[in-house]
Scaffold this motif. Structure first.
Motif, PDB file in Angstrom:
ATOM      1  N   THR A 128      59.809 -34.772  37.350  1.00  0.00           N
ATOM      2  CA  THR A 128      60.810 -35.719  37.218  1.00  0.00           C
ATOM      3  C   THR A 128      61.880 -35.516  36.324  1.00  0.00           C
ATOM      4  OG1 THR A 128      61.178 -38.335  37.419  1.00  0.00           O
ATOM      5  CG2 THR A 128      59.910 -37.394  35.843  1.00  0.00           C
ATOM      6  N   LEU A 130      64.653 -38.049  34.234  1.00  0.00           N
ATOM      7  CA  LEU A 130      64.885 -38.992  33.957  1.00  0.00           C
ATOM      8  C   LEU A 130      65.967 -39.120  32.732  1.00  0.00           C
ATOM      9  CD1 LEU A 130      63.957 -42.163  34.109  1.00  0.00           C
ATOM     10  CD2 LEU A 130      62.658 -41.913  32.268  1.00  0.00           C
ATOM     11  N   THR A 135      67.146 -46.341  33.341  1.00  0.00           N
ATOM     12  CA  THR A 135      66.816 -47.471  32.935  1.00  0.00           C
ATOM     13  C   THR A 135      67.571 -48.075  32.095  1.00  0.00           C
ATOM     14  OG1 THR A 135      65.635 -46.441  30.969  1.00  0.00           O
ATOM     15  CG2 THR A 135      64.616 -46.162  33.028  1.00  0.00           C
ATOM     16  N   HIS A 147      58.203 -45.200  29.668  1.00  0.00           N
ATOM     17  CA  HIS A 147      58.678 -45.379  31.344  1.00  0.00           C
ATOM     18  C   HIS A 147      58.609 -43.921  31.819  1.00  0.00           C
ATOM     19  CE1 HIS A 147      60.994 -46.687  34.707  1.00  0.00           C
ATOM     20  NE2 HIS A 147      61.490 -45.518  34.708  1.00  0.00           N
ATOM     21  N   ASN A 150      54.747 -43.245  32.211  1.00  0.00           N
ATOM     22  CA  ASN A 150      54.075 -43.992  33.561  1.00  0.00           C
ATOM     23  C   ASN A 150      54.592 -43.391  34.671  1.00  0.00           C
ATOM     24  OD1 ASN A 150      52.661 -45.630  31.797  1.00  0.00           O
ATOM     25  ND2 ASN A 150      54.417 -47.291  31.984  1.00  0.00           N
ATOM     26  N   SER A 151      55.773 -42.751  34.733  1.00  0.00           N
ATOM     27  CA  SER A 151      56.278 -42.256  36.118  1.00  0.00           C
ATOM     28  C   SER A 151      55.657 -41.098  36.560  1.00  0.00           C
ATOM     29  CB  SER A 151      57.647 -42.155  35.868  1.00  0.00           C
ATOM     30  OG  SER A 151      58.209 -40.946  35.114  1.00  0.00           O
TER      31      SER A 151
END
Length: 223
Positions: A128, A130, A135, A147, A150-151
């Protein structure tokens, strides 16, 4: 013993996109009729997020007027002169060969980060990406770290962060996550040592790779 997950900063760590950032800052300055900043002045102001960079360079100018001007111009030239920093792909390929999960964790606007990595064919390495605006948080806020972990279903105790600035160091310190710093972005080796006191600062990815992938080094507990 290697970490199960590596988090990477983007600008100054994996890629160099400072030329487009500088040109877009100058575009805003021309639009506002103010003195143009040099490349070195802009590079020194980068860090934290584009919002912070604009605040450093434009002082009392309204951020809500400068940010749209910057974004519009940056998006039109962001792939011009962008390049992958030396030895990055070798490091990423080695990490992937060892089944290490990887993700990008940046204060760059998320859409820009993902588009740039796709353009450079680096997206293949990351589970991912980010960034800012994805956010409500930014590094070094621990909630931003929580965050992304967790993702990707990652455990903090099995992670480390690789970056190029004191913001990255502070991000790790906030959650007791190991951080490896590279003098490939806005800070020199000496500047990083002075700002962080870290013993884990490297001149480039080649130097980091020699240390990180050494079978003689245990990385857990590194701070």
């Amino acid at each position: 013993m290697l970490h199960n997950t590596l988090l990477f900063d983007l600008d100054g760590t994996l890629i160099d996109q400072f030329s487009a950032i500088h040109k877009s800052i100058n575009h805003v300055q021309k639009e506002l009729g103010i003195e143009l900043s040099s490349f070195d002045q802009v590079k020194a102001a980068v860090g934290g997020s584009i919002r912070l960079t604009l605040k450093r360079l434009f002082d009392d100018t309204d951020l809500e007027s400068t940010l749209p001007l910057f974004v519009e111009h940056f998006e039109s030239i962001m792939m011009d002169e962008v390049f992958i920093l030396p030895d990055v792909e070798t490091f990423l390929a080695e990490a992937r060969a060892r089944d290490i999960q990887m993700a990008v964790f940046t204060n760059k606007i998320g859409e820009h980060a993902r588009a740039t990595l796709e353009h450079l064919n680096l997206s293949q390495y990351f589970e991912t990406v980010l960034g800012a605006e994805d956010t409500a948080y930014r590094k070094p806020d621990p909630r931003f770290t929580e965050h992304i972990l967790n993702s990707i279903n990652a455990d903090l105790k099995d992670c480390c962060l690789i970056g190029d600035s004191p913001f990255d160091w502070e991000t790790g310190q906030a959650v007791e996550m190991p951080v490896y710093l590279l003098a490939t972005g806005t800070h020199t080796l000496d500047a990083l040592r002075e700002a962080t006191g870290s013993d884990h600062i490297y001149s480039n990815f080649s130097a980091l790779s020699q240390h990180y992938f050494s079978d003689k080094v245990c990385h857990y507990g590194t701070q």
